[in-house]
Design a protein around this motif. Sequence first.
Motif, PDB file in Angstrom:
ATOM      1  N   TRP A  39       4.709   0.176  -8.626  1.00 47.13           N
ATOM      2  CA  TRP A  39       4.065   1.477  -8.441  1.00 47.13           C
ATOM      3  C   TRP A  39       4.433   2.426  -9.567  1.00 47.13           C
ATOM      4  O   TRP A  39       4.204   3.614  -9.484  1.00 47.13           O
ATOM      5  CB  TRP A  39       4.467   2.075  -7.073  1.00 47.13           C
TER       6      TRP A  39
ATOM      7  N   SER B 193       0.040   4.251   0.802  1.00 50.47           N
ATOM      8  CA  SER B 193      -0.315   5.345   1.708  1.00 50.47           C
ATOM      9  C   SER B 193       0.723   5.531   2.800  1.00 50.47           C
ATOM     10  O   SER B 193       0.945   6.626   3.285  1.00 50.47           O
ATOM     11  CB  SER B 193      -1.700   5.106   2.316  1.00 50.47           C
TER      12      SER B 193
ATOM     13  N   SER C  64      -5.346  12.921  -3.876  1.00 51.79           N
ATOM     14  CA  SER C  64      -6.693  12.351  -3.859  1.00 51.79           C
ATOM     15  C   SER C  64      -7.085  11.974  -2.445  1.00 51.79           C
ATOM     16  O   SER C  64      -7.737  12.750  -1.729  1.00 51.79           O
ATOM     17  CB  SER C  64      -6.757  11.134  -4.785  1.00 51.79           C
ATOM     18  N   GLN C  65      -6.574  10.844  -2.050  1.00 54.20           N
ATOM     19  CA  GLN C  65      -7.010  10.366  -0.744  1.00 54.20           C
ATOM     20  C   GLN C  65      -6.519  11.271   0.368  1.00 54.20           C
ATOM     21  O   GLN C  65      -7.177  11.431   1.387  1.00 54.20           O
ATOM     22  CB  GLN C  65      -6.504   8.936  -0.543  1.00 54.20           C
TER      23      GLN C  65
ATOM     24  N   SER D 186       0.860  -1.189   0.000  1.00 54.04           N
ATOM     25  CA  SER D 186       0.000   0.000   0.000  1.00 54.04           C
ATOM     26  C   SER D 186       0.887   1.226   0.000  1.00 54.04           C
ATOM     27  O   SER D 186       1.889   1.288   0.711  1.00 54.04           O
ATOM     28  CB  SER D 186      -0.883  -0.018   1.256  1.00 54.04           C
TER      29      SER D 186
ATOM     30  N   LEU E 282      -1.753   9.892  -4.967  1.00 51.30           N
ATOM     31  CA  LEU E 282      -2.388   9.568  -3.697  1.00 51.30           C
ATOM     32  C   LEU E 282      -2.535  10.797  -2.821  1.00 51.30           C
ATOM     33  O   LEU E 282      -3.554  11.031  -2.159  1.00 51.30           O
ATOM     34  CB  LEU E 282      -1.533   8.511  -2.976  1.00 51.30           C
TER      35      LEU E 282
END
Lengths: 487, 101, 168, 510, 633
Positions: free
Chosen positions: C127, B58, C140-141, B56, C137
């Motif tokens: 990625w 994030s 957006s998030q 991930s 990212l």
Amino acid sequence: MPVITPPPVDLVAILPLLIVSVSAMVVLIVGLFVRQEQSPVLAAISLVGVGAAIVATVALWGQNRVAYSGAVVADDFFVFFGVVCLGIVALTIVLSSEFAAREGFSAGEYYTLLLFTGAGMLVLSSARDLIVLLIGLEVLSISLYVLTGFARERLTSEEAAIKYFLLGAFSLSFLVYGIALMYGATGSTQFDAIATALQSGDLLRNPLLLAACGLILVGFAFKLSLVPFHMWTPDVYEGAPTSITAFMSVGTKAAVFAALLRLLTEALPALRGDWANILWGLAILSMVLGNFAAVTQKNVKRMLAYSGVAQAGYMLIGVVAAGTAGRNALMFYVAAYAVTNLGAFAVVQGLSGKTDENTDVLEFDGLASRSPVLAGAMAIFMLSLAGVPATAGFMAKLYVFNAAIQGGYLDLAIIGVLTSAVATFYYLKMIVAMYMRPADAGAVAIRVPASLALIVVVTVILTIQMGVLPSFQLNAAQATASLLALH
Amino acid sequence: MLAPLPYYLILSAVLFTIGIFGFLFRKNPLIMFMSIELMLNAANLTFVSFARYLGSLSGQVIVFFVMTIAAAEVVVGLAIIVSIFRARASIDVDEIHLLKD
Amino acid sequence: MGMIAFVIIAVVAIVGAAGMVLSRNAVHSALLLVANLFCVALLYLSLNADFLAVVQVIVYAGAIMVLFLFVVTLLNPSQRETPDQLHGQGWVAGVLAVVLLAEVAGVILSGVFGMIKTTATPPAVDWGDNVHAVGALLYSQFLFPFELTSILLLVAIVGATVLAKRRL
Amino acid sequence: MNLSGIPILTLIVFLPLVGAIPILFFRRTDTLLIRTWTLLVSLAEFVLSLSLILGFDPGATGPQFVERAPWVPTLGIQYYLGADGISLAMVLLTTFLTFIAVIGSWGAMDTERCKEYAGFLLLLETGVLGSFVALDLVLFFAFWEAMLVPAYLLVGTCGGRRRIYAAYKFFLYTAVGSLLMLVGILGVYAIHIQQGNPPTFDLQTLAATPIPANLQVWAFLAFALAFAIKVPIWPLHTWLPDLYSETPLGALVLVTMLVKVGAYGFIRFAIPLFPEAAVTLAPIIAALGLVGILYAGVSAFVQRDFVMVIAYSSIAHLGFIVLGIFEFNHQALEGAVVQMVNHGISAGALFLIAGMIYARTKSTSFDALGGVAAKWPVLGGFGLVAMLSSVGLPGLNGFVGEFLIVYGTFIARQGYAVVAALGIIVAAVYLLTMFQRAMHGPIVPTLSGPDLSLREVATLIPLVALMVAIGLYPAPLLNSLETSVDQVNGHVQTVEAAPSAHVALVREGR
Amino acid sequence: MVNNVWLVLLFPLIGFVWCLLFGRLWPRLSGWIASLTIGLAFVAAVSVLIGLLALEPGDRIRIGTLYTWIGSGSVSVPLGILVDPLSTVMILVVTGVSFVIHVYATGYMHDDPGYGRFFCYMNLFVLSMLVLVLSDNFLLLMVGWAGVGLCSYLLIAFWFEKPEAAAAGVKAFVVNAIGDAGLILASSLILLTFKSLDYVTVFTSAKETLAVGGGTVTAITLLLLVAAVAKSAQLPLYVWLPDAMAGPTPVSALIHAATMVTAGVYLIARASPLFTLAPFTMGLIAWIGAITALFAATIGLVKPNIKRVLAYSTVSQLGYMFLAVGVGGFAAGIFHLMAHAFFKALLFLAAGAVIHALAGEEDMRKMGGLWKKLPFAYWTFLAATLAISGFPGFSGFFSKDEIISLAFTSDRGNVALGIIALVTAGLTAVYMFRAFFMTFHGESRVDEHVAEHLHRPGLAMVAPLVVLGVLSVIGGYVQFPGGGFTSFLTPAFTYFGVTPATESGLNPTISGLSVVVVLLGIVIAWAIWYRNPKTATSLGKSFGPVRAALLNDYGVDALYSLVVVGAVRGLGNVCSGLVDALVLDGIVDGVAESVRGISVGVARLESGYVRTYAVAILTGAIVIIAFMARGGV
């Protein structure tokens, strides 16, 4: 190559935050052009900004907006704490206006930072993501580090700043590390995602997850000055400018408790058995040690600092007890404490003199004859902190102990009342000083500036109103809490 | 190519602990502050490691935020340290304890 | 192969960190910390975090540590520390640190294998352009926290300015 | 008289509070205005409270003049006032004594502390009155705690040399006890809710809630501690002599009502809520009451100060009251309530007389007194009657209560009654000795000044009139208590009537 | 006519209230009004007697109720009065003798500054006594009971500037309080047993309810006995009475003759339906009476103070009355009570006249040879002395003789009691004539200065002496013809099924014996104190230790002050000085101190060092993590 798809912009949900931030910037800019003696203008602008933000917050009542990929939420819980926090900011602005008008004071920056703390608190009370929470906390903390050192003529102010900063940064590292482990364990930092990850139950007994939870709690405990993470509190409270101490004592607690409660109930309800145990211990330690240590304090600000430690312990009971009763209790307690403690610090400020130094308990000797209004108000605040009926503090304690007993925590309730009795000891000390001891021979009547008088009057009225007719705030709290329970 | 995740985590734990030790051990506020930076770095390493093993992204973004926070802290922290210790003979946190019981 | 590299980098990082903590000279400490940060940047690279590695070097090792060095030199760097007024602080610090390490290490070792997702070999992720991915990212998030950082930085700047205004 | 529709109890409870507000704005130096205003307020209050007599129905069961409104609906807290015969007696006594206290303090109030004195006195009245008519546990607790503050401040600001120590001791002693009562209240509430009932702090509803015996004992103790400290029951009494010796003697007339609130608390709350525990613990509490009677009696004998003797005699009298309450029969409880009234009158009169002596001699120590009755015969005469009333001389008020208590005790526990009778003898010993030391003997040269003024006589006459009236014709008082007393005992008698059920409950609890 | 009984109460009440309100303003007038009201009460009492005599002997009982005094649940005590021969005799004696004493006091107290107050108390005294004897229940009896105790306190301590007077007053009240406590407990037990306190209810149902000699009735009567013993100054509670001489002489007369001390005898007589059910108590009463009579008589032999001699004689005579009722001679007891009222009042008033004449001198060693100077006092005192000694033909002869013979012959009597009674009769003659001779005969030992300014009694004082003198002489003849007094009184007992023990005419043997004994006593007194007063001195020397013991009341008083007062004071000091001040306050202050101590300790952790704080944070973190991880697998 991923396409950037920004989430829908929901300005309404973050409107209070926007208003406060924009006003902060406006004040910063205007501050550059305003002479020292005109600093009340800045206060006025700030107040307008906060006022508008309060309106915007209240307007969010019942909307329950989740925005920005679930990073923030504007629910009733947020509205409650938003109003409380912004109210605290507003009162602090008024409280500071006298102090900020002095020679060589960077009033523009002062108000800017104060408004930014408001922004930080709004973020904290609406955050649904650990990262947002972290940033909000930092906005609040960094502003406070600087504000603590604002009483430049006093060495103690700087000392307070560096102590607060170093220890704050130290404890932040624990929080960040905890978030990192939490991320590792659950794969997310968003509250609902964490809750979902825990739902399966596979993870619940995972030491890594539990340790992460513990580390996060350490970070929160520091900000809430819970024993044994409280030791910075007396020093910092004593050293900081009185208005900032006032703000810190109530503002930080309000916002951080909001964030903590949201985190625990929305992200980690599955771990309730674990965190409740820890908080149970922290609550007891805080109530006992905070109250005991306060007994022999000779400086009012230090005394109120320890009292704040203890009060945080009482608030924590609400968190531990959980359930609707616990949440209501916490919310009411936070509001009651905010009103009362702000008022108390306002009185301290009224006495502390130009240099903001006269905060010894001895200064209060014979206050009843030097300034009956301040003495009367202080007496009411002390009684409220002690939890005497007809004051906000009584209702708050009633709520908290009720929550404790309903939640099966009879031990917390008993320790709570016993330590309250100890607390009475030192709260009464103030009343003894003001009413029962003669003033110094050379003591003169105290001039109470209008701004201070306003604060004192407002807080006294609120303190009594919340004690006598608590339903208004309670209704707000109740509705909010039940909404929160739906999530 | 890649070491197993626990290795990374243990490394970051070690770094974190060294940071803590430094904070407790040293009296020079600058080095204490550096220790804090070390601790944050350790946390960041944990984030990135997990990000990789969770697949991930994030975690990486979060590190970005943590860095920002660290930077903001550094700015203010150093300013505070400077403003206090510039006028003093020694750089020693133990020297500043007017405030105590 | 990866293991060997990891071990070397890790050892250097730990030595750097320990040196930073133990060095009597603040300048040395700062430089040793830079070394450590550099090692961490290398590890980022090994973890497919290209963007962060670069940021780590530029922002951390570059900007932040330069700031540190600047302050260190500003505040009389040659000065030696006086004997510790807190007796036994070193021992206390050492023991507590070791205990904590033992705890955390224990927690990691016993916990990490319980996590199904992470115990398996890492997913072979692509990625792509890491910078682009992170950026996507971020906008957006993480749009909201990203915007928030602007406030954070503004606060820091204002704060630093105020503090600087007085004595510099 | 039909009082329906008029919130008479609210008016009575809060009139003093409202009356205290203007005092804030009076000039400190204008003591005459402050005193006159206070007198008017207390008089109006007394007259207002008299209207209760007209509307009171002695035969009615349950509270009268009920006012009920939600206060904090989310928790089920109500603003719930009501008065039965016991409350009525206490309310009237309070308003009466406040009025007397104000006249009695007329001279003593003429200082720069006048504002505080007057204000706190009126606030205290509100607190005491509220405690006597509140029928919601939280409301009661609020009044109960709130009552402490003005008492504390009154002593602390206007009291004697050791006032701060005395006030502190009083507040902390009582605070510890009351806070545990709060836990007890919440505990009962929690049990009530756990049984699936809607939340309420309504006394009557909670009294009907069955509570497991083992919990009952703990909850009862939580309540009892608060009341026992306030009463005070031996060995929790040491705050009282200190407080009484430092309180301004005029105000003390009202301050004596505090101890009655403690006794009232047992009657109204502790026993109806936890009848089984009360029955279980009654022998112990009654025994403590006995110890208090004798202990305070012999202690009073060796005191060297008029006020201290009366303070200890109060402890002894309250011992009788406690004894009466915990016999659970009609006569004993009725006697206890009568004795509560009597104590207010007798001790009040004695304190007023002490105050009158103090105003003339600046001392109430026996070392500085002697021959007072010879120097000031009128003062001596009133002192005599008050002292005799306190002794419990048949024909005066004290006897009615004492006899009923002794008889009631005799029914249940004959050994206790014998010891109580011993207490009556001891009372004669120390009160007569006190009178001999202060009033009799050669006139000491330091006495100077005139005999009682008209105002002072007017202060004492109503009290003496009540002593004689209750002594010779207590029927109005007794009649108004009949039903109420039975109702209180009714809670217990259902327990005693079914001993087997009681035992079973105890076993279940464990 | 019987309804006039209310007036008997009303008049003294009026007098009391008048004196209370106006006593200070118009003292003289108040004195006369006080006397007048008592006189009117006497008249009313006489009318009651007449009314009662008009009724059939078996129907001479009337009850009147004013209102319910104490009504609590099942308990209901009326404010009611009972008129029967017993109470009628009592009110006659009380009002009659009191009236005489009042008149006397208007002269005796003439120069006292507390004149108005004196009559106020006196009237209250009489009122209380009347309430006592007229009450129709035990509780109202207690009002009068305590009332007389109160008034005795007030009057004994009348000159309260004198510390010994004040102390004597306290003593009287406290000893009486012991009796009151007994009475309260007795009432409680009666109420519990009979569900009523009415005499009529209790007495009529006594026999059905209680077993003879049972525990309950014994307990009730013993408790009543405590009250009676305290009030009537019997062993061991007699100590207050001799000290009570500190009051003005008319007060002594009132206490000893008309009111107060006779109450105990009255109570036993009144409650005879209960006492007769308790043989143990009856025996105890008889023995207490006999021993007290002897005991007090021996002390009377040596006391130099004239009033003290009279006081001990009262104790002794009361012993006779106890003996009488103890052996079941209730009527005999009351008869002696009445006779005693006459001659004892006379003795005191005559002695008062002497004391008044000698400006307050009470020591007989400073009197002597006064017979010429104070003829009225001399002759009346002689009459009274003969009466009390039981000289044939005088009132005391008839009453005492009856008691002695009952002690020998009654069912409850025995030889031992009789002998004691007989010996005491002789001793009485000895010590009374000792007092008589020392006061009035021999050489004058009066202070020169006083002798020149002898106060001669005025009419107000002489008239009462004469009246009482006559009564003392002839008072015994009410028994004639044929035991008239006894037969009048007896229905009061028979109504409740009690048959008082009576003598069937004079018992020649016993009467003869007692006459011999009395004459012997008089001769001994004559020989020692009249013929050659040096004999007394030499006797005193040869019996030194005995005399000392007698002078000190056998040490009873000292024992009391040591044990009782000492114990209370000691306990008091322990309680308030030790337990309160050190232990209880020590705990409280100790808690406060330890809170402070802990506070200082906790605060000391707050060292001001950042790194110490960091240690705390880290420690906390370690503990928390350990705690959390503990829950993990």
